[in-house]
Design a protein around this motif. Structure first.
Motif, mmCIF file in Angstrom:
data_model
loop_
_atom_site.group_PDB
_atom_site.id
_atom_site.type_symbol
_atom_site.label_atom_id
_atom_site.label_comp_id
_atom_site.label_asym_id
_atom_site.label_seq_id
_atom_site.Cartn_x
_atom_site.Cartn_y
_atom_site.Cartn_z
ATOM 1 N N ALA A 72 35.599 47.779 33.603
ATOM 2 C CA ALA A 72 36.151 49.068 33.188
ATOM 3 C C ALA A 72 36.114 49.206 31.674
ATOM 4 C CB ALA A 72 37.584 49.206 33.707
ATOM 5 N N VAL A 73 36.471 48.138 30.963
ATOM 6 C CA VAL A 73 36.434 48.169 29.498
ATOM 7 C C VAL A 73 35.007 48.381 29.004
ATOM 8 C CG1 VAL A 73 36.800 46.779 27.426
ATOM 9 C CG2 VAL A 73 38.516 46.780 29.239
ATOM 10 N N ALA A 74 34.033 47.730 29.636
ATOM 11 C CA ALA A 74 32.635 47.866 29.218
ATOM 12 C C ALA A 74 32.097 49.254 29.478
ATOM 13 C CB ALA A 74 31.779 46.822 29.937
ATOM 14 N N LEU A 75 32.587 49.902 30.530
ATOM 15 C CA LEU A 75 32.073 51.229 30.865
ATOM 16 C C LEU A 75 32.511 52.282 29.849
ATOM 17 C CD1 LEU A 75 30.487 52.881 32.973
ATOM 18 C CD2 LEU A 75 32.668 53.334 34.108
ATOM 19 N N THR A 121 41.776 46.992 36.275
ATOM 20 C CA THR A 121 41.210 46.269 37.414
ATOM 21 C C THR A 121 40.825 47.229 38.528
ATOM 22 O OG1 THR A 121 42.512 44.306 36.883
ATOM 23 C CG2 THR A 121 41.640 44.464 39.115
ATOM 24 N N GLY A 122 41.692 48.208 38.805
ATOM 25 C CA GLY A 122 41.364 49.198 39.828
ATOM 26 C C GLY A 122 40.157 50.034 39.452
ATOM 27 N N ALA A 123 40.087 50.456 38.183
ATOM 28 C CA ALA A 123 38.939 51.247 37.735
ATOM 29 C C ALA A 123 37.661 50.425 37.752
ATOM 30 C CB ALA A 123 39.198 51.786 36.326
ATOM 31 N N GLY A 124 37.777 49.123 37.462
ATOM 32 C CA GLY A 124 36.601 48.274 37.421
ATOM 33 C C GLY A 124 35.926 48.102 38.762
ATOM 34 N N ARG A 125 36.645 48.380 39.851
ATOM 35 C CA ARG A 125 36.042 48.290 41.178
ATOM 36 C C ARG A 125 35.205 49.517 41.512
ATOM 37 N NH1 ARG A 125 41.346 45.964 42.144
ATOM 38 N NH2 ARG A 125 41.094 43.733 42.521
ATOM 39 N N HIS A 126 35.248 50.523 40.647
ATOM 40 C CA HIS A 126 34.517 51.765 40.920
ATOM 41 C C HIS A 126 33.687 52.186 39.711
ATOM 42 C CE1 HIS A 126 36.907 52.164 44.577
ATOM 43 N NE2 HIS A 126 37.972 51.908 43.850
ATOM 44 N N THR A 127 33.189 51.220 38.940
ATOM 45 C CA THR A 127 32.445 51.567 37.730
ATOM 46 C C THR A 127 31.164 52.333 38.049
ATOM 47 O OG1 THR A 127 31.538 49.320 37.821
ATOM 48 C CG2 THR A 127 33.323 49.716 36.268
ATOM 49 N N GLY A 172 27.739 59.255 46.361
ATOM 50 C CA GLY A 172 28.912 58.691 47.001
ATOM 51 C C GLY A 172 28.609 58.024 48.314
ATOM 52 N N LEU A 173 27.506 58.412 48.976
ATOM 53 C CA LEU A 173 27.144 57.772 50.235
ATOM 54 C C LEU A 173 26.759 56.317 50.026
ATOM 55 C CD1 LEU A 173 24.977 60.595 51.820
ATOM 56 C CD2 LEU A 173 27.363 60.040 52.334
ATOM 57 N N TRP A 174 26.383 55.991 48.798
ATOM 58 C CA TRP A 174 25.962 54.623 48.500
ATOM 59 C C TRP A 174 27.128 53.769 48.013
ATOM 60 C CZ3 TRP A 174 20.619 53.223 48.527
ATOM 61 C CH2 TRP A 174 19.778 54.288 48.853
ATOM 62 N N LEU A 175 28.260 54.410 47.753
ATOM 63 C CA LEU A 175 29.350 53.728 47.090
ATOM 64 C C LEU A 175 30.496 53.497 48.055
ATOM 65 C CD1 LEU A 175 29.325 55.917 43.891
ATOM 66 C CD2 LEU A 175 28.098 53.800 44.306
ATOM 67 N N PRO A 176 31.305 52.467 47.858
ATOM 68 C CA PRO A 176 32.421 52.217 48.748
ATOM 69 C C PRO A 176 33.494 53.275 48.594
ATOM 70 C CG PRO A 176 32.468 50.710 46.877
ATOM 71 C CD PRO A 176 31.174 51.460 46.786
ATOM 72 N N VAL A 219 37.365 54.807 48.763
ATOM 73 C CA VAL A 219 38.680 54.299 48.424
ATOM 74 C C VAL A 219 39.425 53.984 49.709
ATOM 75 C CG1 VAL A 219 40.858 54.839 47.288
ATOM 76 C CG2 VAL A 219 38.711 55.637 46.309
ATOM 77 N N ALA A 220 40.072 52.835 49.750
ATOM 78 C CA ALA A 220 40.760 52.426 50.967
ATOM 79 C C ALA A 220 41.969 53.298 51.222
ATOM 80 C CB ALA A 220 41.196 50.965 50.842
ATOM 81 N N ARG A 221 42.254 53.513 52.506
ATOM 82 C CA ARG A 221 43.449 54.238 52.885
ATOM 83 C C ARG A 221 44.658 53.396 52.486
ATOM 84 N NH1 ARG A 221 43.453 57.775 57.523
ATOM 85 N NH2 ARG A 221 45.527 58.619 57.890
ATOM 86 N N ALA A 222 45.642 54.015 51.849
ATOM 87 C CA ALA A 222 46.788 53.267 51.338
ATOM 88 C C ALA A 222 47.620 52.737 52.489
ATOM 89 C CB ALA A 222 47.645 54.164 50.434
ATOM 90 N N GLY A 223 47.690 51.420 52.627
ATOM 91 C CA GLY A 223 48.492 50.806 53.668
ATOM 92 C C GLY A 223 49.763 50.253 53.069
#
Length: 531
Positions: A19-22, A305-311, A341-345, A347-351
């Motif tokens: 995330a910092v690098a992006l 950390t959360g943003a880094g999972r979606h760079t 977005g079809l290629w990208l994961p 966001v998980a449903r909040a459990g």
């Protein structure tokens, strides 16, 4: 039953660093959009006569330009090393598929949105490096050193050509992107600029990012960001390199400013070519500080950390939303972003299970349930029961094939689901429906509430009934066991009412949306004739 081997979870420090690098990559791209596709990524400060604009430009170059690209290349290799550690021999096939998808996405992004695309180069480097993660560490170190050295020599040779008499000097940034108002004309110009940029990088500049990626692969093998033995070294680097690196980048920014604003754009372009090298000393002072900070989680680090999972999503989105790509209609940009977005994961449903006080007896019982080991394989005294199990396993494996393509991983997952569900007195079909709704069968899914893994278990459960290590919630069997034990606990509290138990599991007790979604998904995992 055969259970999957323990697999390493995503490293929080690496995600935060992504995330910092992006951030500098996006900032520099947005400034440089106005000079693409005919040149880039940075041109002279605009407006030319504004001291404020020139000051901002200088700060941008000194602190951000090329820093993100160097760090992303290093983290790209580090991620490959983590993948190798997590998946073993299966990592090669998984990585190959990801690099092919990234290559297609890079082609679409570069041709249709942004000529300065970096995804294509990274995908090509990733495909080239597929077999490198299994090489001996000494050989990897030598390869990283040689690649970086060859790139430095090549840049020095190119520098000498600038001062050779008779060689014309480039005119630099002259044609702004907005000069082409026609959509078709803009796309042709952008595509031309993208292809020229890719060919230039592949023929002249590929050794530097490839060398940085190899260095990242070495660092992952050494567990540089996670093993305690490296912390003293990281502290020394942070103290030793920060100020020298900052001074070097300030001098580099001053040289670029003189080149662009003093009438020598060719010199400026050449200096910019050294930017990835110049960024390294500063990164060696900044990155260790961030890694050490990530080991003591704070609110800011959790956000990074959360943003880094979606760079990847953020990078594509920054291109699609940039206001200077006005030649491309907003509807088309939106469709491109949706297609990406079809290629990208997702966001998980909040459990978000709610932490509640537990009696000591309940906590002890739940802790004992978590701690019990699983047998290696199920045993059946009744041959019909064994046939029924194998029929279920084969049918579910076929249905899950599109979501989990690796046969061994798919079978191990289903074996674990069946065992943990039976152990907790739950239906395997219900458990599969819950996993589908909660995480979409993604092992490393994390929700906005912080829930983790296949069954989106909240980290506080590791403290209440586990050993306190929330990172283990990304391990397949651990996550499924926690989820089943928690759901069984809620089912007992609700006296067997699965509707209310599911609502409590999701933190939405009494609301119909979540239980109905799970019950609906359950139907997809029933055998013929089951209800």
């Amino acid at each position: 039953m055969t259970l999957a081997p323990r697999q390493a979870p995503r490293a929080g420090a690496v995600d935060a660093l992504r995330a910092v690098a992006l951030l500098p990559v996006v900032a520099v791209n947005w400034v440089g959009y106005g000079f693409l596709p005919d040149a880039g990524p940075l041109g002279p400060a605009q407006p030319a006569g504004s001291p404020w604009a020139q000051a901002v430009w200088w700060v941008l170059v000194a602190l951000l330009a090329c820093k993100g690209l160097s760090l992303l290349a290093f983290l790209f290799g580090y991620g490959q090393g983590l993948s190798r550690r997590a998946r073993g021999d299966q990592a090669l096939a998984v990585r190959r598929r990801r690099m092919r998808r990234l290559l297609v996405l890079g082609l679409l992004h570069g041709l249709l949105l942004y000529a300065g695309d970096i995804l294509t180069l990274y995908a090509l480097c990733g495909l080239l490096m597929l077999g490198w993660s299994g090489l001996p560490l000494r050989r990897l170190r030598r390869r990283a050193f040689m690649l970086l050295s060859w790139q430095a020599v090549l840049l020095v040779l190119l520098s000498l050509l600038v001062w050779v008499p008779g060689v014309p000097e480039t005119t630099g940034h002259t044609v702004p992107q907005g000069a082409t108002d026609d959509v078709a004309g803009w796309l042709v110009a952008n595509g031309r600029g993208y292809l020229v940029a890719v060919l230039s990088m592949v023929t002249v500049g590929v050794m530097l990012p490839l060398g940085l990626m190899t260095a990242g692969l070495v660092a992952a093998r050494l567990r540089l960001f996670s093993h305690p033995r490296w912390r003293p070294l990281l502290r020394r680097w942070a103290r030793r390199w920060l100020w020298p690196g900052l001074l070097l980048n300030m001098a580099w920014a001053t040289g670029l400013w003189w080149g662009y604003h003093g009438g020598s754009p060719g010199v400026a372009e050449l200096l910019y070519g050294f930017g990835l090298f110049v960024a390294l000393p500063l990164l060696m002072g900044v990155v260790p500080r961030l890694v050490l900070a990530a080991q003591q989680p704070s609110g800011a680090m959790r956000v990074l950390t959360g943003a880094g999972r979606h760079t990847l999503s953020l990078y594509i989105g920054s291109s699609a939303l940039n206001h200077k790509t006005g030649a491309v209609p907003p509807r088309r940009r939106g469709l491109l972003l949706m297609a990406a977005g079809l290629w990208l994961p997702a966001v998980a449903r909040a459990g978000a299970q709610v932490e509640e006080p537990l009696a000591d007896s309940i906590r002890s019982a739940l802790g004992a349930s978590i701690a019990q080991a699983a047998p290696p394989r199920p045993r059946f005294d009744d041959p019909e029961a064994r046939v029924a199990y194998l029929t279920w396993l084969g049918t579910m494996s076929e249905r899950l094939k599109k979501r989990k393509t690796e046969t061994q991983i798919r079978i191990e997952f289903l074996e674990t689901v069946w065992y943990e569900a039976k152990r907790a007195g739950l239906e395997p079909s219900l458990l599969l429906g819950l996993v589908q709704v909660e995480s979409g069968f993604r092992k490393y899914a994390i929700s906005t509430a912080g829930a983790r893994g296949y069954m989106q278990v909240m980290p506080f459960w590791a403290r209440l009934i586990g050993d306190g290590d929330a990172a283990r919630l990304f391990h397949m069997q651990t996550n499924l066991r926690f989820g089943c034990v928690i759901l069984r606990h809620y089912l007992d509290i609700e006296k067997g009412d699965m509707y209310l138990a599911l609502g409590r599991y999701n933190g939405s007790r009494g609301k119909p949306e979540y239980p109905n979604a799970v019950f609906g998904a359950r139907r997809q995992w029933l055998l013929p004739g089951e209800r």
